[in-house]
Motif scaffolding. Structure first.
Motif, PDB file in Angstrom:
ATOM      1  N   VAL A 192     -72.437  88.936  13.135  1.00  0.00           N
ATOM      2  CA  VAL A 192     -73.262  88.756  12.468  1.00  0.00           C
ATOM      3  C   VAL A 192     -74.732  89.360  13.039  1.00  0.00           C
ATOM      4  O   VAL A 192     -74.710  89.219  14.352  1.00  0.00           O
ATOM      5  CB  VAL A 192     -73.642  87.183  11.927  1.00  0.00           C
ATOM      6  N   VAL A 193     -75.575  89.678  12.350  1.00  0.00           N
ATOM      7  CA  VAL A 193     -76.964  90.177  12.878  1.00  0.00           C
ATOM      8  C   VAL A 193     -78.079  89.148  12.640  1.00  0.00           C
ATOM      9  O   VAL A 193     -78.512  89.141  11.817  1.00  0.00           O
ATOM     10  CB  VAL A 193     -77.536  91.685  12.548  1.00  0.00           C
ATOM     11  N   PRO A 194     -78.273  88.244  13.851  1.00  0.00           N
ATOM     12  CA  PRO A 194     -79.052  87.276  13.524  1.00  0.00           C
ATOM     13  C   PRO A 194     -80.739  87.472  13.661  1.00  0.00           C
ATOM     14  O   PRO A 194     -81.059  88.263  14.340  1.00  0.00           O
ATOM     15  CB  PRO A 194     -78.703  86.129  14.750  1.00  0.00           C
ATOM     16  N   GLN A 195     -81.587  86.801  12.955  1.00  0.00           N
ATOM     17  CA  GLN A 195     -82.848  87.248  12.735  1.00  0.00           C
ATOM     18  C   GLN A 195     -83.701  85.849  12.999  1.00  0.00           C
ATOM     19  O   GLN A 195     -83.197  84.832  12.183  1.00  0.00           O
ATOM     20  CB  GLN A 195     -83.106  87.841  11.655  1.00  0.00           C
ATOM     21  N   GLN A 196     -84.345  85.619  13.583  1.00  0.00           N
ATOM     22  CA  GLN A 196     -85.405  84.375  13.792  1.00  0.00           C
ATOM     23  C   GLN A 196     -86.438  84.779  13.171  1.00  0.00           C
ATOM     24  O   GLN A 196     -87.298  85.431  13.804  1.00  0.00           O
ATOM     25  CB  GLN A 196     -85.544  83.881  15.377  1.00  0.00           C
ATOM     26  N   ILE A 197     -86.905  84.112  11.970  1.00  0.00           N
ATOM     27  CA  ILE A 197     -88.181  84.496  11.179  1.00  0.00           C
ATOM     28  C   ILE A 197     -88.844  83.216  10.960  1.00  0.00           C
ATOM     29  O   ILE A 197     -88.119  82.263  10.506  1.00  0.00           O
ATOM     30  CB  ILE A 197     -87.453  85.225   9.976  1.00  0.00           C
ATOM     31  N   PRO A 198     -90.010  83.039  10.922  1.00  0.00           N
ATOM     32  CA  PRO A 198     -90.912  81.743  10.678  1.00  0.00           C
ATOM     33  C   PRO A 198     -90.515  81.673   9.179  1.00  0.00           C
ATOM     34  O   PRO A 198     -90.291  82.419   8.331  1.00  0.00           O
ATOM     35  CB  PRO A 198     -92.474  82.364  10.913  1.00  0.00           C
ATOM     36  N   THR A 199     -90.808  80.141   8.911  1.00  0.00           N
ATOM     37  CA  THR A 199     -90.698  79.658   7.537  1.00  0.00           C
ATOM     38  C   THR A 199     -91.256  80.574   6.365  1.00  0.00           C
ATOM     39  O   THR A 199     -90.648  80.895   5.422  1.00  0.00           O
ATOM     40  CB  THR A 199     -91.057  78.208   7.469  1.00  0.00           C
ATOM     41  N   GLY A 200     -92.645  80.979   6.721  1.00  0.00           N
ATOM     42  CA  GLY A 200     -93.266  81.639   5.699  1.00  0.00           C
ATOM     43  C   GLY A 200     -92.843  83.114   5.202  1.00  0.00           C
ATOM     44  O   GLY A 200     -93.132  83.512   4.265  1.00  0.00           O
ATOM     45  N   ASP A 201     -91.925  83.783   6.270  1.00  0.00           N
ATOM     46  CA  ASP A 201     -91.653  84.934   6.169  1.00  0.00           C
ATOM     47  C   ASP A 201     -90.186  85.053   5.529  1.00  0.00           C
ATOM     48  O   ASP A 201     -89.770  86.221   5.142  1.00  0.00           O
ATOM     49  CB  ASP A 201     -91.555  85.801   7.213  1.00  0.00           C
ATOM     50  N   ILE A 202     -89.476  84.043   5.458  1.00  0.00           N
ATOM     51  CA  ILE A 202     -88.133  83.915   5.146  1.00  0.00           C
ATOM     52  C   ILE A 202     -87.762  84.616   3.621  1.00  0.00           C
ATOM     53  O   ILE A 202     -86.957  85.601   3.337  1.00  0.00           O
ATOM     54  CB  ILE A 202     -87.413  82.737   5.295  1.00  0.00           C
ATOM     55  N   TYR A 203     -88.423  83.896   2.596  1.00  0.00           N
ATOM     56  CA  TYR A 203     -88.233  84.418   1.264  1.00  0.00           C
ATOM     57  C   TYR A 203     -88.544  85.924   0.916  1.00  0.00           C
ATOM     58  O   TYR A 203     -87.777  86.552   0.521  1.00  0.00           O
ATOM     59  CB  TYR A 203     -88.837  83.346   0.189  1.00  0.00           C
ATOM     60  N   PRO A 204     -89.755  86.464   1.449  1.00  0.00           N
ATOM     61  CA  PRO A 204     -90.101  87.610   1.329  1.00  0.00           C
ATOM     62  C   PRO A 204     -88.984  88.567   1.797  1.00  0.00           C
ATOM     63  O   PRO A 204     -88.607  89.914   1.295  1.00  0.00           O
ATOM     64  CB  PRO A 204     -91.471  87.821   1.704  1.00  0.00           C
ATOM     65  N   ALA A 205     -88.499  88.229   2.997  1.00  0.00           N
ATOM     66  CA  ALA A 205     -87.504  89.321   3.768  1.00  0.00           C
ATOM     67  C   ALA A 205     -86.236  89.217   2.919  1.00  0.00           C
ATOM     68  O   ALA A 205     -85.564  90.159   2.658  1.00  0.00           O
ATOM     69  CB  ALA A 205     -87.313  88.726   5.136  1.00  0.00           C
TER      70      ALA A 205
END
Length: 366
Positions: A192-205
């Motif tokens: 897996v390629v993990p990504q740590q993304i803040p809550t507000g940016d998760i859905y758009p990504a």
């Protein structure tokens, strides 16, 4: 007469002087204090944000309105993953966050939130307050200028949302996934390629295809964030978070300046607000999950092959970190000894009861 009048006046003056001298002492014991508090979360995750609000409200009530903490949502003063530094350098006096976000600073911080195949909520509370966990973690946080307090738990989390089915370990390879902390390290060993993304940016990504999968918390928050609209396969269990403790960070110097009664208010309010968080999730997750399924979510359990591979990868990572970091190993040894001692008891009592009742209820519905 003049002498008596003088003595009378002098006596009254002495009483007045005594009262005046006493007044500052009384005021000093209940000073007016104003703090700023930041959080990693926003109103988009109401369970987490309302817990911080409740903490602030309780502290105010416990101190007769003299200790006021103003809460700032994520981004207003501090970025989502900037809480540790902001509290440590006293940009704010306190903050709400999850310690595994600071995995990059020290993987041992994850023990304050969750580690793969770790403790459930009650087990975590027992380790923290009765098993020596809080003492060990305060030693870990002390060099950062932080006094940490447990402030709730999400309970066991879900395994996340996926665009495609996960039928084997091979299906994980090349998957770009939003995840945090230790989970990302372990999942990376499985392709897996993990990504740590803040809550507000998760859905758009996720919507744009920058992510193939995302794990956050569970039904309550996932429904609010709308992940089911763009990734229909909903997996369980979140083996990297058998529970996930949320923490209150307090700047150590600011904490030391508080009267003892105010320090007690922080302790009591963080525990009580933390209970609210657990209760909120336990009460609301069942109906939220039913709504997600009704909206088209496909609920699936991870195959045993994936679970076994995940456990093996977790143990490999643990060994590597223990071999190179005595501080990590010290906390790991305490945490895992506690886990290995308590899980068999839970399997006899809680596990057998839950499994039987769950099967009985499922049979009744057929």
């Amino acid at each position: 007469m003049q002498r008596r009048a003088f003595l009378k006046k002098a006596g009254l003056g002495a009483v007045a002087g005594t009262a005046a001298a006493a007044a500052p002492a009384i005021a000093q014991s209940n000073p007016q204090i104003n703090w700023k508090m930041t959080t990693t979360y926003s109103q988009a995750t109401p369970a987490l944000f309302s817990t911080a609000q409740l903490f602030c409200s309780m502290v105010k009530d416990l101190t007769d309105g003299n200790f006021n903490i103003r809460l700032y949502p994520v981004g207003e003063l501090v970025p989502g993953f900037g809480v540790m530094d902001a509290v440590g350098n006293r940009t704010v006096e306190c903050g709400q966050t999850a310690s595994y976000y600071y995995y990059g600073k020290d993987p041992a911080f994850c023990f304050d939130t969750a580690v793969p195949f770790g403790l459930n909520v009650r087990q975590m509370n027992a380790w923290m307050y009765e098993g020596g966990g809080l003492t060990l973690l305060r030693e870990l946080f002390a060099p950062r200028g932080i006094v940490n307090f447990p402030m709730g738990n999400t309970g066991a989390q879900m395994g996340g949302w996926y665009r495609k089915e996960i039928k084997s370990v091979a299906d994980l390879k090349g998957l770009t996934m939003r995840t945090a902390g230790f989970a990302g390290e372990v999942l990376s060993r499985m392709g897996v390629v993990p990504q740590q993304i803040p809550t507000g940016d998760i859905y758009p990504a996720l919507e744009k295809g920058a992510l193939d999968a995302v794990e956050f918390v569970g039904p309550v928050d996932d429904e609010k964030l709308g992940f089911q609209k763009v990734a229909k396969y909903y997996y369980y269990p979140g083996w990297w978070e058998g529970s996930a403790q949320v923490s209150l960070y307090v700047n150590d110097k600011a904490y030391a300046e508080l009267p003892k009664s105010y320090q007690a208010a922080v302790d009591v309010a963080s525990r009580a607000a933390g209970n609210h968080l657990v209760e909120y999730y336990d009460n609301n997750n069942p109906d939220a999950l039913r709504r997600l399924i009704a909206a088209g979510a496909v609920l699936k359990s991870f195959p045993r092959e994936v679970m076994d591979a995940s456990l093996e990868a977790s143990n490999q990572v643990y060994k590597e970190f223990c071999d190179k970091d005595p501080g990590f190993k010290k906390i790991f040894d305490s945490y895992m000894a506690f886990r290995d001692n308590i899980v068999p008891w839970f399997r006899v009592a809680e596990g057998s009861y839950d499994n039987y009742l769950g099967a009985a209820l499922a049979s009744r519905k057929k």
